[in-house]
Design a protein around this motif. Structure first.
Motif, PDB file in Angstrom:
ATOM      1  N   PHE A 242      31.876   5.079 -63.913  1.00  0.00           N
ATOM      2  CA  PHE A 242      30.481   4.849 -64.303  1.00  0.00           C
ATOM      3  C   PHE A 242      29.529   5.174 -63.154  1.00  0.00           C
ATOM      4  CE2 PHE A 242      26.758   2.024 -64.492  1.00  0.00           C
ATOM      5  CZ  PHE A 242      26.207   2.462 -65.696  1.00  0.00           C
ATOM      6  N   ARG A 243      29.907   4.782 -61.938  1.00  0.00           N
ATOM      7  CA  ARG A 243      29.028   5.031 -60.778  1.00  0.00           C
ATOM      8  C   ARG A 243      28.866   6.518 -60.508  1.00  0.00           C
ATOM      9  NH1 ARG A 243      31.414   2.055 -55.963  1.00  0.00           N
ATOM     10  NH2 ARG A 243      29.581   2.830 -54.884  1.00  0.00           N
ATOM     11  N   GLN A 244      29.956   7.264 -60.799  1.00  0.00           N
ATOM     12  CA  GLN A 244      29.855   8.713 -60.590  1.00  0.00           C
ATOM     13  C   GLN A 244      28.978   9.362 -61.661  1.00  0.00           C
ATOM     14  OE1 GLN A 244      33.962   9.971 -60.243  1.00  0.00           O
ATOM     15  NE2 GLN A 244      34.118   8.788 -58.344  1.00  0.00           N
ATOM     16  N   MET A 245      29.051   8.784 -62.875  1.00  0.00           N
ATOM     17  CA  MET A 245      28.253   9.333 -63.976  1.00  0.00           C
ATOM     18  C   MET A 245      26.771   9.004 -63.822  1.00  0.00           C
ATOM     19  SD  MET A 245      30.431   8.984 -67.507  1.00  0.00           S
ATOM     20  CE  MET A 245      29.363   7.702 -68.017  1.00  0.00           C
ATOM     21  N   TYR A 246      26.510   7.822 -63.316  1.00  0.00           N
ATOM     22  CA  TYR A 246      25.134   7.372 -63.143  1.00  0.00           C
ATOM     23  C   TYR A 246      24.879   6.969 -61.693  1.00  0.00           C
ATOM     24  CZ  TYR A 246      24.907   7.173 -68.217  1.00  0.00           C
ATOM     25  OH  TYR A 246      24.931   7.487 -69.549  1.00  0.00           O
ATOM     26  N   PRO A 247      24.859   7.951 -60.796  1.00  0.00           N
ATOM     27  CA  PRO A 247      24.679   7.579 -59.388  1.00  0.00           C
ATOM     28  C   PRO A 247      23.288   6.967 -59.187  1.00  0.00           C
ATOM     29  CG  PRO A 247      24.758   9.982 -59.640  1.00  0.00           C
ATOM     30  CD  PRO A 247      24.874   9.392 -61.009  1.00  0.00           C
ATOM     31  N   GLY A 248      23.185   6.085 -58.205  1.00  0.00           N
ATOM     32  CA  GLY A 248      21.878   5.491 -57.900  1.00  0.00           C
ATOM     33  C   GLY A 248      21.470   4.413 -58.864  1.00  0.00           C
ATOM     34  N   ILE A 249      20.305   4.621 -59.467  1.00  0.00           N
ATOM     35  CA  ILE A 249      19.598   3.636 -60.296  1.00  0.00           C
ATOM     36  C   ILE A 249      20.443   2.614 -61.049  1.00  0.00           C
ATOM     37  CG2 ILE A 249      17.211   3.976 -61.044  1.00  0.00           C
ATOM     38  CD1 ILE A 249      18.957   6.575 -62.520  1.00  0.00           C
ATOM     39  N   ALA A 250      21.375   3.108 -61.880  1.00  0.00           N
ATOM     40  CA  ALA A 250      22.113   2.207 -62.764  1.00  0.00           C
ATOM     41  C   ALA A 250      22.803   1.081 -61.990  1.00  0.00           C
ATOM     42  CB  ALA A 250      23.127   2.986 -63.582  1.00  0.00           C
ATOM     43  N   CYS A 251      23.519   1.452 -60.929  1.00  0.00           N
ATOM     44  CA  CYS A 251      24.273   0.455 -60.192  1.00  0.00           C
ATOM     45  C   CYS A 251      23.387  -0.429 -59.340  1.00  0.00           C
ATOM     46  CB  CYS A 251      25.334   1.116 -59.327  1.00  0.00           C
ATOM     47  SG  CYS A 251      26.568   1.921 -60.308  1.00  0.00           S
ATOM     48  N   GLU A 252      22.241   0.126 -58.924  1.00  0.00           N
ATOM     49  CA  GLU A 252      21.331  -0.689 -58.120  1.00  0.00           C
ATOM     50  C   GLU A 252      20.794  -1.860 -58.913  1.00  0.00           C
ATOM     51  OE1 GLU A 252      18.568   2.153 -56.464  1.00  0.00           O
ATOM     52  OE2 GLU A 252      20.255   2.979 -55.309  1.00  0.00           O
ATOM     53  N   ARG A 253      20.769  -1.707 -60.223  1.00  0.00           N
ATOM     54  CA  ARG A 253      20.274  -2.819 -61.048  1.00  0.00           C
ATOM     55  C   ARG A 253      21.340  -3.891 -61.306  1.00  0.00           C
ATOM     56  NH1 ARG A 253      17.404   1.083 -64.516  1.00  0.00           N
ATOM     57  NH2 ARG A 253      19.014   0.706 -66.076  1.00  0.00           N
ATOM     58  N   PHE A 254      22.593  -3.629 -60.881  1.00  0.00           N
ATOM     59  CA  PHE A 254      23.639  -4.648 -61.044  1.00  0.00           C
ATOM     60  C   PHE A 254      23.333  -5.858 -60.152  1.00  0.00           C
ATOM     61  CE2 PHE A 254      27.284  -1.494 -62.300  1.00  0.00           C
ATOM     62  CZ  PHE A 254      26.686  -1.343 -63.534  1.00  0.00           C
ATOM     63  N   PRO A 255      23.700  -7.044 -60.597  1.00  0.00           N
ATOM     64  CA  PRO A 255      23.440  -8.240 -59.781  1.00  0.00           C
ATOM     65  C   PRO A 255      24.182  -8.183 -58.439  1.00  0.00           C
ATOM     66  CG  PRO A 255      24.206  -8.844 -61.997  1.00  0.00           C
ATOM     67  CD  PRO A 255      24.382  -7.369 -61.860  1.00  0.00           C
ATOM     68  N   PRO A 256      23.574  -8.748 -57.388  1.00  0.00           N
ATOM     69  CA  PRO A 256      24.165  -8.701 -56.047  1.00  0.00           C
ATOM     70  C   PRO A 256      25.602  -9.258 -55.993  1.00  0.00           C
ATOM     71  CG  PRO A 256      21.962  -9.672 -55.956  1.00  0.00           C
ATOM     72  CD  PRO A 256      22.252  -9.387 -57.391  1.00  0.00           C
ATOM     73  N   LEU A 257      25.869 -10.352 -56.711  1.00  0.00           N
ATOM     74  CA  LEU A 257      27.216 -10.939 -56.672  1.00  0.00           C
ATOM     75  C   LEU A 257      28.265  -9.958 -57.193  1.00  0.00           C
ATOM     76  CD1 LEU A 257      29.176 -13.341 -56.231  1.00  0.00           C
ATOM     77  CD2 LEU A 257      28.603 -14.109 -58.542  1.00  0.00           C
ATOM     78  N   TYR A 258      27.917  -9.243 -58.271  1.00  0.00           N
ATOM     79  CA  TYR A 258      28.840  -8.255 -58.837  1.00  0.00           C
ATOM     80  C   TYR A 258      29.120  -7.160 -57.814  1.00  0.00           C
ATOM     81  CZ  TYR A 258      30.877  -4.916 -62.151  1.00  0.00           C
ATOM     82  OH  TYR A 258      31.722  -4.035 -62.789  1.00  0.00           O
ATOM     83  N   LYS A 259      28.037  -6.696 -57.152  1.00  0.00           N
ATOM     84  CA  LYS A 259      28.211  -5.641 -56.153  1.00  0.00           C
ATOM     85  C   LYS A 259      29.056  -6.131 -54.981  1.00  0.00           C
ATOM     86  CE  LYS A 259      23.689  -4.356 -56.240  1.00  0.00           C
ATOM     87  NZ  LYS A 259      22.487  -3.549 -55.938  1.00  0.00           N
ATOM     88  N   GLU A 260      28.821  -7.381 -54.594  1.00  0.00           N
ATOM     89  CA  GLU A 260      29.562  -7.936 -53.465  1.00  0.00           C
ATOM     90  C   GLU A 260      31.055  -8.022 -53.776  1.00  0.00           C
ATOM     91  OE1 GLU A 260      27.714 -11.490 -51.951  1.00  0.00           O
ATOM     92  OE2 GLU A 260      29.535 -11.969 -50.806  1.00  0.00           O
ATOM     93  N   LEU A 261      31.379  -8.347 -55.002  1.00  0.00           N
ATOM     94  CA  LEU A 261      32.789  -8.525 -55.342  1.00  0.00           C
ATOM     95  C   LEU A 261      33.501  -7.219 -55.665  1.00  0.00           C
ATOM     96  CD1 LEU A 261      32.738 -11.746 -57.587  1.00  0.00           C
ATOM     97  CD2 LEU A 261      33.402 -11.573 -55.196  1.00  0.00           C
ATOM     98  N   PHE A 262      32.796  -6.279 -56.281  1.00  0.00           N
ATOM     99  CA  PHE A 262      33.499  -5.111 -56.829  1.00  0.00           C
ATOM    100  C   PHE A 262      33.100  -3.762 -56.248  1.00  0.00           C
ATOM    101  CE2 PHE A 262      33.351  -8.368 -60.282  1.00  0.00           C
ATOM    102  CZ  PHE A 262      34.677  -8.746 -60.186  1.00  0.00           C
ATOM    103  N   ILE A 263      32.017  -3.702 -55.480  1.00  0.00           N
ATOM    104  CA  ILE A 263      31.620  -2.385 -54.967  1.00  0.00           C
ATOM    105  C   ILE A 263      31.874  -2.275 -53.461  1.00  0.00           C
ATOM    106  CG2 ILE A 263      29.698  -0.753 -54.696  1.00  0.00           C
ATOM    107  CD1 ILE A 263      28.740  -1.510 -57.407  1.00  0.00           C
TER     108      ILE A 263
END
Ligand code: MHQ
Length: 263
Positions: A242-263
């Motif tokens: 998904f991140r490769q398909m939608y670089p930038g914007i889409a993932c930036e809108r994910f909540p910080p906790l999700y990013k901290e755990l999975f990105i």
């Protein structure tokens, strides 16, 4: 503890146990784990039960399927993150967790939060029509079609089916979750011994609980580590695609906790 299971399978009074816990100690630990679970569940079992047959109509399912991929992803990620916030809260209430060093707390949550979500998902799953509680109603697998993760969702639903067949009580689910979180074999732990002791205590208490409720037979039927791990890996793979398909914007809108755990 065998490498492929979270739970030790030696029945009866194991000679292998290096320490003895008094009945009081066991009861206190059971109380702690059960209370932690009760206080950190977004949805009560009774409420989920009442809504069991409230399902989305075919038109509603279709309208979900026609929404853009990134929109559905963002919505799902938000719900997953909210559910994980409750799991973090659960972990924090388990005796001993907050006394671990902060690095190890993060290591355990990164590895275990999604696995516990899968256990919790089975509470919100109706196995008679294969639907899961999602945004106020029960949703079939097809509702998640536009995520482009049918294999991931499929294996999550399959796991829920196996878990439902065990008819786990809230107490059992609480212990399974606590032992998944406090798994001393997670890589990158700095103080493995400390987690090992906590896990052994949980193991004693869990088996005591199962013995008194004549439920020891479930031990051999609980999902193996590899099964949960492969679902978590699939989730990471899908996220990367998904991140490769939608670089930038889409993932930036994910909540910080999700990013901290999975990105
Ligand atoms: C919890 C409550 C809860 C909340 C949210 C991550 C991704 C790309 C796809 C529920 C997963 C899609 C989740 C929302 C889908 C399988 C996700 C989206 C128990 C778990 C539960 C019901 C989550 C279950 C999994 C859901 C439906 O207490």
């Amino acid at each position: 503890q065998s490498p492929e299971s979270y739970f030790s399978l030696n029945f009866g009074n194991s000679l292998a146990s290096e320490f003895v816990m008094s009945v009081t100690e066991l009861d206190l630990l059971i109380q702690n784990v059960v209370l932690a679970q009760g206080e950190t569940c977004r949805f009560r079992q009774e409420n989920l039960q009442v809504l069991r047959w409230e399902t989305y109509s075919p038109e509603e399912v279709l309208s979900f399927q026609q929404k853009p991929i990134d929109h559905i992803w963002e919505r799902c990620v938000c719900h997953v993150t909210e559910a994980i916030q409750y799991i973090v809260e659960f972990a924090k209430r388990l005796s001993g967790f907050m006394e671990l060093n902060p690095n190890d707390q993060i290591v355990l949550l990164k590895a275990g939060a999604m696995e516990v979500l899968l256990i919790r998902m089975s509470r919100a799953f109706n196995c008679y029509n294969s639907t899961v509680f999602f945004e106020g109603k029960y949703a079939p697998l097809e509702i998640f079609q536009s995520l482009g993760c049918s294999d991931l969702i499929g294996s999550m639903f399959d796991l829920c089916h196996s878990l439902c067949a065990l008819n786990l009580s809230e107490h059992e689910m609480a212990f399974i979750s606590s032992m998944i979180l406090l798994d001393p074999s997670r890589p990158w732990l700095q103080d493995k011994q400390k987690v090992e002791i906590l896990h052994k205590k949980l193991d004693h208490a869990f088996r005591y609980l199962l013995r008194t409720s004549l439920r020891e037979s479930i031990l051999t039927k609980l999902p193996q580590k590899g099964r949960l791990l492969s679902i978590c890996q699939l989730h990471m793979e899908k996220l990367n695609i998904f991140r490769q398909m939608y670089p930038g914007i889409a993932c930036e809108r994910f909540p910080p906790l999700y990013k901290e755990l999975f990105i």
